[in-house]
Design a protein around this motif. Structure first.
Motif, PDB file in Angstrom:
ATOM      1  N   ASP A  92      76.602  37.833  13.626  1.00 28.54           N
ATOM      2  CA  ASP A  92      76.985  38.205  12.260  1.00 28.54           C
ATOM      3  C   ASP A  92      76.652  37.092  11.274  1.00 28.54           C
ATOM      4  OD1 ASP A  92      78.078  40.631  13.025  1.00 28.54           O
ATOM      5  OD2 ASP A  92      80.163  39.958  12.929  1.00 28.54           O
ATOM      6  N   SER A  93      76.293  37.501  10.053  1.00 31.56           N
ATOM      7  CA  SER A  93      76.256  36.566   8.928  1.00 31.56           C
ATOM      8  C   SER A  93      77.518  36.837   8.116  1.00 31.56           C
ATOM      9  CB  SER A  93      74.994  36.753   8.087  1.00 31.56           C
ATOM     10  OG  SER A  93      75.004  38.015   7.460  1.00 31.56           O
ATOM     11  N   GLU A  95      79.791  35.766   4.547  1.00 32.45           N
ATOM     12  CA  GLU A  95      79.725  35.146   3.234  1.00 32.45           C
ATOM     13  C   GLU A  95      80.939  35.582   2.420  1.00 32.45           C
ATOM     14  OE1 GLU A  95      76.615  35.162  -0.561  1.00 32.45           O
ATOM     15  OE2 GLU A  95      76.153  36.323   1.236  1.00 32.45           O
ATOM     16  N   ASN A 104      77.252  40.644   7.278  1.00 29.65           N
ATOM     17  CA  ASN A 104      75.912  41.241   7.409  1.00 29.65           C
ATOM     18  C   ASN A 104      75.505  41.971   6.125  1.00 29.65           C
ATOM     19  OD1 ASN A 104      75.779  40.267  10.082  1.00 29.65           O
ATOM     20  ND2 ASN A 104      76.862  42.079  10.803  1.00 29.65           N
ATOM     21  N   THR A 129      79.026  30.383   2.407  1.00 30.94           N
ATOM     22  CA  THR A 129      78.160  31.079   3.352  1.00 30.94           C
ATOM     23  C   THR A 129      78.270  30.314   4.668  1.00 30.94           C
ATOM     24  OG1 THR A 129      76.191  29.756   2.907  1.00 30.94           O
ATOM     25  CG2 THR A 129      76.501  31.740   1.541  1.00 30.94           C
ATOM     26  N   LEU A 130      77.944  30.965   5.756  1.00 26.24           N
ATOM     27  CA  LEU A 130      77.963  30.275   7.052  1.00 26.24           C
ATOM     28  C   LEU A 130      77.045  29.068   7.025  1.00 26.24           C
ATOM     29  CD1 LEU A 130      77.944  32.937   9.916  1.00 26.24           C
ATOM     30  CD2 LEU A 130      79.818  31.531   9.112  1.00 26.24           C
ATOM     31  N   ASN A 131      75.887  29.215   6.414  1.00 30.80           N
ATOM     32  CA  ASN A 131      74.914  28.130   6.378  1.00 30.80           C
ATOM     33  C   ASN A 131      75.500  26.894   5.683  1.00 30.80           C
ATOM     34  OD1 ASN A 131      72.376  27.138   7.085  1.00 30.80           O
ATOM     35  ND2 ASN A 131      71.524  27.627   5.059  1.00 30.80           N
ATOM     36  N   ASN A 136      74.449  27.032  10.270  1.00 32.01           N
ATOM     37  CA  ASN A 136      73.902  28.224  10.934  1.00 32.01           C
ATOM     38  C   ASN A 136      73.980  29.400   9.978  1.00 32.01           C
ATOM     39  OD1 ASN A 136      73.594  26.846  13.354  1.00 32.01           O
ATOM     40  ND2 ASN A 136      75.584  27.462  14.113  1.00 32.01           N
ATOM     41  N   LYS A 137      72.964  30.250  10.021  1.00 36.52           N
ATOM     42  CA  LYS A 137      72.990  31.437   9.178  1.00 36.52           C
ATOM     43  C   LYS A 137      73.790  32.562   9.817  1.00 36.52           C
ATOM     44  CE  LYS A 137      68.773  30.503   6.711  1.00 36.52           C
ATOM     45  NZ  LYS A 137      67.480  30.964   6.271  1.00 36.52           N
ATOM     46  N   LYS A 138      73.930  32.510  11.149  1.00 37.68           N
ATOM     47  CA  LYS A 138      74.659  33.548  11.883  1.00 37.68           C
ATOM     48  C   LYS A 138      75.602  32.909  12.891  1.00 37.68           C
ATOM     49  CE  LYS A 138      71.110  36.985  11.312  1.00 37.68           C
ATOM     50  NZ  LYS A 138      71.178  38.377  11.373  1.00 37.68           N
TER      51      LYS A 138
END
Length: 186
Positions: A92-93, A95, A104, A129-131, A136-138
């Motif tokens: 999952d992403s 945000e 997502n 955001t995760l990043n 990490n983007k996900k």
């Protein structure tokens, strides 16, 4: 004399029967608590209004964890157990924008989040955001992204990153104290 002997033998048989029953019950309790479910005491206010400090809950150790489940896990930053809500599953992403959760790319309402009616406090959860948080983007395989329901007072994945699926003790299934709130948590 014979009556006394029979009474003694009967008493010994009865005591032995009780010892076997108690031992069997203890083994069953140990197996259930170790492998199937365990009671947990909630500490702190990070899950308010869903759970308050000193609530008593039952955690299932055999459940498949899904998004928005409440789980208990070994804290990555202390020698404690935390209770949080699973927001991000592997792949999952996640945000947060303008107090709206996006998983997502899809927006989700969060009726369980503790909102403050104070007009000065317009946002409960800061944008992220995760990043930005983890690099990490996900959510990686074998990990979850978790948040507390009381976002202003919760140490969660925003602070310590992803939690390993190996650190999960189980999913919250039932509250048994306080008695007026007994039942399945939402």
């Amino acid at each position: 004399m014979l009556g006394g002997f029979l009474l003694q033998a009967s008493t010994k048989k009865e005591v032995y029967s009780w010892i076997k029953s108690i031992a069997f019950a203890l083994v069953i309790v140990f197996i259930c608590r170790e492998f199937i479910f365990t009671p947990v005491v909630v500490k702190g206010g990070s899950m308010e209004p869903t759970f308050e400090s000193n609530n008593r809950i039952v955690v299932s150790k055999t459940s498949a964890i899904e998004r928005f489940d409440m789980i208990v896990f070994k804290a990555p930053d202390k020698d404690e157990q935390y209770i949080k809500r699973v927001i991000g599953l592997p792949g999952d992403s996640v945000e947060m924008r303008d107090d709206v959760l996006y998983i997502n790319g899809k927006p989700y309402e969060e009726p369980y989040v503790k909102r403050n009616n104070n007009i000065e406090l317009s946002k409960v959860t800061s944008d992220f955001t995760l990043n930005e948080l983890t690099g990490n983007k996900k959510v990686p395989n074998g990990y979850f992204f978790v948040l507390g329901d009381n976002r202003l007072k919760s140490r969660d994945s925003r602070d310590f990153g992803f939690i390993s699926t190996d650190s999960v003790i189980g999913e919250v299934k039932f509250r048994f104290y306080p008695l007026q709130e007994i039942g399945m948590p939402k």
